[in-house]
Write a protein that holds these residues in place. Structure first.
Motif, mmCIF file in Angstrom:
data_model
loop_
_atom_site.group_PDB
_atom_site.id
_atom_site.type_symbol
_atom_site.label_atom_id
_atom_site.label_comp_id
_atom_site.label_asym_id
_atom_site.label_seq_id
_atom_site.Cartn_x
_atom_site.Cartn_y
_atom_site.Cartn_z
ATOM 1 N N ILE A 89 17.164 -9.414 2.389
ATOM 2 C CA ILE A 89 16.609 -9.604 3.390
ATOM 3 C C ILE A 89 15.343 -8.575 3.848
ATOM 4 O O ILE A 89 14.225 -8.765 4.009
ATOM 5 N N PHE A 90 16.470 -7.544 3.347
ATOM 6 C CA PHE A 90 15.960 -5.705 3.576
ATOM 7 C C PHE A 90 15.006 -6.268 2.324
ATOM 8 O O PHE A 90 13.555 -5.072 2.976
ATOM 9 N N PHE A 91 14.649 -6.220 1.101
ATOM 10 C CA PHE A 91 13.432 -5.895 0.004
ATOM 11 C C PHE A 91 12.543 -7.418 -0.003
ATOM 12 O O PHE A 91 11.754 -5.777 0.052
ATOM 13 N N VAL A 92 12.284 -7.920 0.945
ATOM 14 C CA VAL A 92 11.455 -8.743 1.321
ATOM 15 C C VAL A 92 11.118 -8.179 2.800
ATOM 16 O O VAL A 92 9.490 -7.363 2.387
ATOM 17 N N LEU A 93 11.614 -7.817 3.066
ATOM 18 C CA LEU A 93 10.976 -7.386 4.373
ATOM 19 C C LEU A 93 10.165 -5.575 4.289
ATOM 20 O O LEU A 93 8.769 -4.895 4.637
ATOM 21 N N ILE A 94 10.781 -4.796 3.579
ATOM 22 C CA ILE A 94 10.482 -3.757 3.222
ATOM 23 C C ILE A 94 9.023 -3.402 1.862
ATOM 24 O O ILE A 94 8.119 -2.774 1.775
ATOM 25 N N LEU A 95 9.405 -4.344 0.844
ATOM 26 C CA LEU A 95 8.511 -4.881 0.267
ATOM 27 C C LEU A 95 6.977 -5.497 0.919
ATOM 28 O O LEU A 95 5.809 -4.033 0.229
ATOM 29 N N TRP A 96 7.437 -5.832 2.003
ATOM 30 C CA TRP A 96 6.268 -6.995 2.504
ATOM 31 C C TRP A 96 5.590 -5.041 3.090
ATOM 32 O O TRP A 96 3.914 -5.009 3.587
ATOM 33 N N MET A 97 6.087 -4.754 3.927
ATOM 34 C CA MET A 97 5.867 -2.856 5.118
ATOM 35 C C MET A 97 5.196 -2.026 3.565
ATOM 36 O O MET A 97 3.958 -1.978 4.029
ATOM 37 N N TYR A 98 5.707 -2.330 1.999
ATOM 38 C CA TYR A 98 4.870 -1.352 1.745
ATOM 39 C C TYR A 98 3.656 -1.360 1.339
ATOM 40 O O TYR A 98 2.725 -0.490 1.656
ATOM 41 N N LEU A 99 3.772 -2.341 1.232
ATOM 42 C CA LEU A 99 2.463 -2.802 0.538
ATOM 43 C C LEU A 99 0.953 -3.328 1.715
ATOM 44 O O LEU A 99 -0.011 -2.899 1.869
ATOM 45 N N MET A 100 1.523 -3.415 3.016
ATOM 46 C CA MET A 100 0.687 -3.451 4.545
ATOM 47 C C MET A 100 0.020 -1.779 4.227
ATOM 48 O O MET A 100 -0.467 -1.499 4.987
ATOM 49 N N ILE A 101 1.762 -0.629 4.195
ATOM 50 C CA ILE A 101 1.199 0.432 4.189
ATOM 51 C C ILE A 101 0.039 0.995 3.194
ATOM 52 O O ILE A 101 -0.668 1.478 3.307
ATOM 53 N N LEU A 102 0.196 0.509 2.326
ATOM 54 C CA LEU A 102 -1.122 1.024 0.709
ATOM 55 C C LEU A 102 -2.022 0.260 1.067
ATOM 56 O O LEU A 102 -3.524 1.080 1.369
ATOM 57 N N PHE A 103 -2.374 -0.327 1.270
ATOM 58 C CA PHE A 103 -3.332 -1.694 2.090
ATOM 59 C C PHE A 103 -4.488 -0.966 3.450
ATOM 60 O O PHE A 103 -5.783 -0.723 3.072
ATOM 61 N N GLY A 104 -3.393 -0.743 4.414
ATOM 62 C CA GLY A 104 -3.994 -0.551 5.712
ATOM 63 C C GLY A 104 -4.042 0.833 5.123
ATOM 64 O O GLY A 104 -5.720 1.550 6.043
ATOM 65 N N ASN A 105 -3.295 1.985 4.712
ATOM 66 C CA ASN A 105 -4.278 3.394 4.568
ATOM 67 C C ASN A 105 -4.618 3.452 3.642
ATOM 68 O O ASN A 105 -6.380 4.395 4.217
ATOM 69 N N GLY A 106 -5.303 2.092 2.500
ATOM 70 C CA GLY A 106 -6.288 2.997 2.000
ATOM 71 C C GLY A 106 -8.022 2.766 2.020
ATOM 72 O O GLY A 106 -8.163 2.394 2.041
ATOM 73 N N VAL A 107 -7.671 1.551 2.988
ATOM 74 C CA VAL A 107 -8.754 0.904 3.667
ATOM 75 C C VAL A 107 -9.372 1.913 4.482
ATOM 76 O O VAL A 107 -10.755 2.096 4.455
ATOM 77 N N LEU A 108 -8.040 2.575 5.562
ATOM 78 C CA LEU A 108 -8.737 3.851 5.852
ATOM 79 C C LEU A 108 -9.339 4.665 5.807
ATOM 80 O O LEU A 108 -10.554 5.392 6.341
ATOM 81 N N ILE A 109 -8.488 5.506 4.586
ATOM 82 C CA ILE A 109 -9.962 6.518 3.320
ATOM 83 C C ILE A 109 -10.459 6.053 3.292
ATOM 84 O O ILE A 109 -11.516 6.584 3.089
ATOM 85 N N SER A 110 -10.914 4.562 2.255
ATOM 86 C CA SER A 110 -12.121 4.602 2.019
ATOM 87 C C SER A 110 -13.553 4.205 2.448
ATOM 88 O O SER A 110 -14.217 4.527 2.838
ATOM 89 N N VAL A 111 -12.595 3.909 4.268
ATOM 90 C CA VAL A 111 -13.901 3.975 5.146
ATOM 91 C C VAL A 111 -14.502 4.350 5.825
ATOM 92 O O VAL A 111 -15.855 5.357 6.069
ATOM 93 N N ILE A 112 -13.252 6.036 5.173
ATOM 94 C CA ILE A 112 -14.128 7.482 5.933
ATOM 95 C C ILE A 112 -14.179 7.904 4.783
ATOM 96 O O ILE A 112 -15.131 8.536 5.588
ATOM 97 N N ILE A 113 -14.516 8.294 3.793
ATOM 98 C CA ILE A 113 -14.880 8.780 2.873
ATOM 99 C C ILE A 113 -16.410 8.225 2.823
ATOM 100 O O ILE A 113 -17.186 8.977 2.685
#
Length: 318
Positions: A26-50
Motif C-alpha cells: 500500500i505504501f509503495f503505491v502511495l509513495i511512488l504516486w506521491m514522488y511522481l507528482m512531486i517531480l511533475f508538479g515542481n518540474g512544471v513550476l520550475i519550467s514555467v518560472i524559467i
C-alpha cells in the motif's frame, strides 16, 4: 550483521514495514504516486518560472529554488524508501547510508532557511513597495538564496561528521525506511551527548531563528495590510503572502514534531514508536513538496496565467 576483521561496521539493515507486508504494498503505491507528482508538479513550476520572463522577479526566484530543493530533498530519500518497500530487509552500505543522510539533512536545513528568506522578501514587498526593486536587487536575492544553500551544506557536514565519529559495534538494524539521522544515532554504542547538543544547536539556528524571522515579518506585514484603506487592496496584499504562509505552516508544523527535541539513545523494545516516527517522516518529507506547487499555482494568478500561456504556445506550435 556484516563486519570486517577489525570490527568496523560496513552496512546497515533498514527494517521499515517488513513485519507488515500488506502495508508495504500500500505504501509503495502511495509513495511512488506521491514522488511522481512531486517531480511533475515542481518540474512544471520550475519550467514555467524559467520560461516566462514576467516571472523573473525575486519572489519567483525563491519559489524556483524551493521547487528545485523539494525535488532534491525527496530524491535523496524516497527512491531508497521505495526500494525498501520491495524487500524484506533492505541492506545499504555504511558509506551509502551516510551519503543519503547527508543529502537529506542538507536539503531539509536549506528549506528551513529559504522559507525565512522568502518571508523577508514578502516583508519588503508589502511594507516597502516603492523601495522593493532597490532593496531586493539581483545581488541581494541571489545572496540570500546562496546563504540558504550554504547553511544547509555546512550544518549537514557538521552533523554527519559527528555521526561518523561514533562507534556502531552492536546493532546495525535501523527501524526506518531510510538512513535518518535520529534513527542512526540510536544505534551508536557510545555517549551521544555531543551529537544531541549539536543537534539542539542546529535546531536553534535553522528552525527557531528562521521561524522567529517569519513570525516577526508577518507581524509587520499584517500591521501594514490593516492600514490599507480599501478592501480590495487588503485582499491583493494578503494574496501575495498567503501561499508562502500556508507552506510555512505545513512544513514547520510537521518538522517541529519530529526534530524540535533531538532524541538520545533509547533502549530496545520501542520498534512500534520508531515505525510511527518513520511514517510521520514520510509525511513531512513527501506531503510538503507535493503541496507546494499546488498551493502556489492555485493561489497565484501570475503562475496560472504563465501555465496557460505556456500551454497555448505549445498548442500553437504543435
Amino acid at each position: 550483521m556484516e563486519r570486517t576483521n577489525d570490527s568496523v561496521l560496513t552496512e546497515f539493515v533498514l527494517v521499515g514495514l517488513s513485519a507488515h507486508p500488506k502495508l508495504q504494498t500500500i505504501f509503495f503505491v502511495l509513495i511512488l504516486w506521491m514522488y511522481l507528482m512531486i517531480l511533475f508538479g515542481n518540474g512544471v513550476l520550475i519550467s514555467v518560472i524559467i520560461y516566462d520572463s514576467r516571472l523573473h522577479t525575486p519572489m519567483y526566484f525563491f519559489l524556483c529554488n524551493l521547487s528545485f530543493l523539494d525535488i532534491c530533498y525527496t530524491s535523496s530519500s524516497v527512491p531508497l524508501a521505495l526500494d525498501n518497500f520491495l524487500t524484506v530487509r533492505k541492506r545499504v552500505s555504511f558509506s551509502g547510508c551516510m551519503a543519503q543522510m547527508f543529502l537529506s539533512f542538507a536539503t531539509g536545513v536549506t528549506e528551513c532557511v529559504l522559507l525565512g528568506m522568502m518571508a523577508l522578501d514578502r516583508y519588503v514587498a508589502i511594507c516597502y513597495p516603492l523601495r522593493y526593486p532597490v532593496i531586493m536587487s539581483k545581488g541581494a536575492y541571489v545572496s540570500m538564496a546562496t546563504v540558504s544553500w550554504l547553511t544547509g551544506l555546512v550544518d549537514s557536514i557538521i552533523q554527519t561528521s559527528l555521526a561518523l565519529q561514533l562507534p556502531f559495534c552492536a546493532n546495525n538494524v535501523i527501524n526506518h525506511f531510510v538512513c535518518e539521522i535520529l534513527a542512526i544515532l540510536k544505534l551508536a554504542c557510545a555517549d551521544i551527548s555531543i551529537n544531541v547538543i549539536s543537534m539542539t544547536g542546529s535546531n536553534l539556528v535553522v528552525l527557531v531563528i528562521p521561524l522567529l524571522v517569519i513570525s516577526i515579518s508577518y507581524m509587520f506585514i499584517v500591521a501594514t495590510i490593516l492600514k490599507i484603506p480599501s478592501t480590495e487592496g487588503k485582499r491583493k496584499a494578503f494574496s501575495t503572502c498567503s501561499a508562502h504562509l500556508t507552506v510555512v505552516i505545513i512544513f514547520y508544523g510537521t518538522t517541529f514534531f519530529m526534530y524540535a527535541k533531538p532524541k538520545s539513545k533509547t533502549s530496545d523494545g520501542k520498534d512500534n514508536q520508531d515505525i510511527i516516527d518513520a511514517l510521520i517522516s514520510i509525511f513531512y518529507g513527501g506531503m510538503t513538496p507535493l503541496l507546494n506547487p499546488l498551493i502556489y499555482s492555485l493561489r497565484n494568478k501570475d503562475v496560472k496565467a504563465a501555465v496557460k500561456y505556456l500551454l497555448d504556445r505549445k498548442k500553437l506550435f504543435s
